[in-house]
Design a protein around this motif. Sequence first.
Motif, PDB file in Angstrom:
ATOM      1  N   ASN A 101       0.821  -1.217   0.000  1.00 48.19           N
ATOM      2  CA  ASN A 101       0.000   0.000   0.000  1.00 48.19           C
ATOM      3  C   ASN A 101       0.853   1.263   0.000  1.00 48.19           C
ATOM      4  O   ASN A 101       0.406   2.332   0.390  1.00 48.19           O
ATOM      5  CB  ASN A 101      -0.950   0.005   1.203  1.00 48.19           C
ATOM      6  CG  ASN A 101      -0.182   0.027   2.512  1.00 48.19           C
ATOM      7  OD1 ASN A 101       1.007  -0.317   2.540  1.00 48.19           O
ATOM      8  ND2 ASN A 101      -0.833   0.451   3.578  1.00 48.19           N
ATOM      9  N   ALA A 103       1.893   3.445  -2.178  1.00 47.61           N
ATOM     10  CA  ALA A 103       1.452   4.686  -2.826  1.00 47.61           C
ATOM     11  C   ALA A 103       0.279   5.332  -2.107  1.00 47.61           C
ATOM     12  O   ALA A 103      -0.026   6.497  -2.339  1.00 47.61           O
ATOM     13  CB  ALA A 103       1.097   4.428  -4.286  1.00 47.61           C
ATOM     14  N   GLU A 104      -0.384   4.573  -1.218  1.00 44.55           N
ATOM     15  CA  GLU A 104      -1.540   5.152  -0.508  1.00 44.55           C
ATOM     16  C   GLU A 104      -1.138   5.837   0.793  1.00 44.55           C
ATOM     17  O   GLU A 104      -1.936   6.551   1.388  1.00 44.55           O
ATOM     18  CB  GLU A 104      -2.580   4.059  -0.177  1.00 44.55           C
ATOM     19  CG  GLU A 104      -3.654   3.896  -1.236  1.00 44.55           C
ATOM     20  CD  GLU A 104      -3.129   3.180  -2.457  1.00 44.55           C
ATOM     21  OE1 GLU A 104      -2.747   2.010  -2.306  1.00 44.55           O
ATOM     22  OE2 GLU A 104      -3.092   3.781  -3.536  1.00 44.55           O
ATOM     23  N   LEU A 105       0.099   5.583   1.253  1.00 42.82           N
ATOM     24  CA  LEU A 105       0.531   6.199   2.512  1.00 42.82           C
ATOM     25  C   LEU A 105       0.518   7.714   2.377  1.00 42.82           C
ATOM     26  O   LEU A 105       1.009   8.260   1.391  1.00 42.82           O
ATOM     27  CB  LEU A 105       1.947   5.725   2.875  1.00 42.82           C
ATOM     28  CG  LEU A 105       2.143   4.225   3.050  1.00 42.82           C
ATOM     29  CD1 LEU A 105       3.618   3.901   3.257  1.00 42.82           C
ATOM     30  CD2 LEU A 105       1.320   3.727   4.228  1.00 42.82           C
ATOM     31  N   GLN A 106      -0.048   8.396   3.390  1.00 45.38           N
ATOM     32  CA  GLN A 106      -0.148   9.853   3.313  1.00 45.38           C
ATOM     33  C   GLN A 106       1.235  10.495   3.213  1.00 45.38           C
ATOM     34  O   GLN A 106       1.443  11.428   2.442  1.00 45.38           O
ATOM     35  CB  GLN A 106      -0.917  10.386   4.525  1.00 45.38           C
ATOM     36  CG  GLN A 106      -1.294  11.856   4.413  1.00 45.38           C
ATOM     37  CD  GLN A 106      -1.991  12.207   3.085  1.00 45.38           C
ATOM     38  OE1 GLN A 106      -2.942  11.545   2.683  1.00 45.38           O
ATOM     39  NE2 GLN A 106      -1.489  13.227   2.383  1.00 45.38           N
ATOM     40  N   LYS A 109       2.493  10.275  -0.302  1.00 47.56           N
ATOM     41  CA  LYS A 109       1.780  11.217  -1.174  1.00 47.56           C
ATOM     42  C   LYS A 109       2.308  12.640  -0.987  1.00 47.56           C
ATOM     43  O   LYS A 109       2.554  13.345  -1.961  1.00 47.56           O
ATOM     44  CB  LYS A 109       0.275  11.199  -0.853  1.00 47.56           C
ATOM     45  CG  LYS A 109      -0.466  10.042  -1.484  1.00 47.56           C
ATOM     46  CD  LYS A 109      -1.956  10.247  -1.274  1.00 47.56           C
ATOM     47  CE  LYS A 109      -2.748   9.034  -1.709  1.00 47.56           C
ATOM     48  NZ  LYS A 109      -4.132   9.103  -1.264  1.00 47.56           N
TER      49      LYS A 109
ATOM     50  N   ASP B  45      -2.626   0.359  -9.230  1.00 46.95           N
ATOM     51  CA  ASP B  45      -1.750   0.467  -8.055  1.00 46.95           C
ATOM     52  C   ASP B  45      -0.287   0.496  -8.472  1.00 46.95           C
ATOM     53  O   ASP B  45       0.520   1.242  -7.918  1.00 46.95           O
ATOM     54  CB  ASP B  45      -1.960  -0.734  -7.120  1.00 46.95           C
ATOM     55  CG  ASP B  45      -3.330  -0.689  -6.465  1.00 46.95           C
ATOM     56  OD1 ASP B  45      -3.952   0.389  -6.488  1.00 46.95           O
ATOM     57  OD2 ASP B  45      -3.768  -1.731  -5.944  1.00 46.95           O
ATOM     58  N   ALA B  48       0.721   3.833  -9.692  1.00 40.39           N
ATOM     59  CA  ALA B  48       0.906   4.781  -8.587  1.00 40.39           C
ATOM     60  C   ALA B  48       2.264   4.571  -7.918  1.00 40.39           C
ATOM     61  O   ALA B  48       2.994   5.529  -7.643  1.00 40.39           O
ATOM     62  CB  ALA B  48      -0.220   4.628  -7.571  1.00 40.39           C
ATOM     63  N   SER B  52       5.780   7.018  -7.835  1.00 36.42           N
ATOM     64  CA  SER B  52       6.278   7.621  -6.603  1.00 36.42           C
ATOM     65  C   SER B  52       7.512   6.925  -6.048  1.00 36.42           C
ATOM     66  O   SER B  52       7.798   7.027  -4.865  1.00 36.42           O
ATOM     67  CB  SER B  52       5.157   7.706  -5.553  1.00 36.42           C
ATOM     68  OG  SER B  52       4.334   6.582  -5.611  1.00 36.42           O
TER      69      SER B  52
END
Lengths: 180, 191
Positions: A101, A103-106, A109, B45, B48, B52
């Motif tokens: 996860n 890329a979902e970590l604040q 981001k 995903d 993304a 990053s």
Amino acid sequence: MKKLLELFLAFAKIGAMTFGGGYAMIPFLERELVEKRGWTTSEELMDYYAVGQCTPGIIAINTATFVGQSVAGTFGGIAATLGMVFPSLVIITLIASVLTNFAELQAVKSAFAGIRVCVCVLIFNAVVKLWKGAVPDKAALVLCLAVFGLSVFFDISPVLFVLLCAAAGILFTRLGVRGK
Amino acid sequence: MILLRLFYEFFKTGLFAVGGGMATLPFLYSMSDATGWFSHGQLADMIAVSESTPGPIGVNMATYVGFTTAGLPGALAATLGLVTPSIIIILIIARVLQAFRQNRVVDAAFYGLRPCSVGLIAAAGLLVVKIAVFNFDLYAQTGAIGDLLNLKALLLAAVLVVLTRYVKATKKLHPIVFILGSAAAGVLFSF
């Protein structure tokens, strides 16, 4: 052999520092290859970019192969390319196996939003710097502005720009407008 | 033999995708449909993450897809598949170019190509500016002009321009210093 290792390491370093596509690489290529090592010049880098745009494969890899080849021949091209992909292999494998996860970590981001701002500024600086060598006269200025304007407002393939500009370069030289 | 198949699929991608890493995306979507190795959701995903993390996006994507499909050997097979066509084609072109570098026509073509590269790079930079400094989505929702600009990002950009161009002590610093500093600023001031 030493040269090949140097190429591998230099490109691994560039690969590890590039965030984003092949364009985000420019400031690092300038720094590591032109300024620090003198392996190539800014003008040559622009040539490689232009060719790398319209030949198969992603620009970052094409540029790595080009520079490696010019420094140390065929094996140089291979060493540079393997160096370029090495950090990706390590980092992505790590992330894919532990941090799915990611890329979902604040924090990720936010960090990346900051990095993107920096990439803009670095690309802007690179353009200012490349400008001197790449745009020596009025005819080149017209080409540069036309490509910039058209690619901002229309969805045109870079391949077309590259082919047309090569033709324009030949035409301008023939017509004698070059250098004026 | 899934490794061979991975190598082959990414070889095709490397051979036919022209341009930046994003040019590989249509190939990855059709690979997902054709092989069922990964879903479109997984692909989103992976994009993304690839965007990053350090490294060219195209290479990151290949590594991720390969790893998801067949572990570390899969990551290697996919990545090597992606770069092999580039290596072969560019090595040939580089040799031809070296032979014709002094040729007047080739020289004239490159005279036209250099401003073209700079124009394309500037346009790509502007595209990043659009994402990094503007909030078009938020503006579309609220309609408030104050929401259009991301003020924190604008301020960071201004600071970076000054540091990288005008301050003697910092302008020669390695670009990675600014990248890391900006990442820290992004986290600290929650961009």
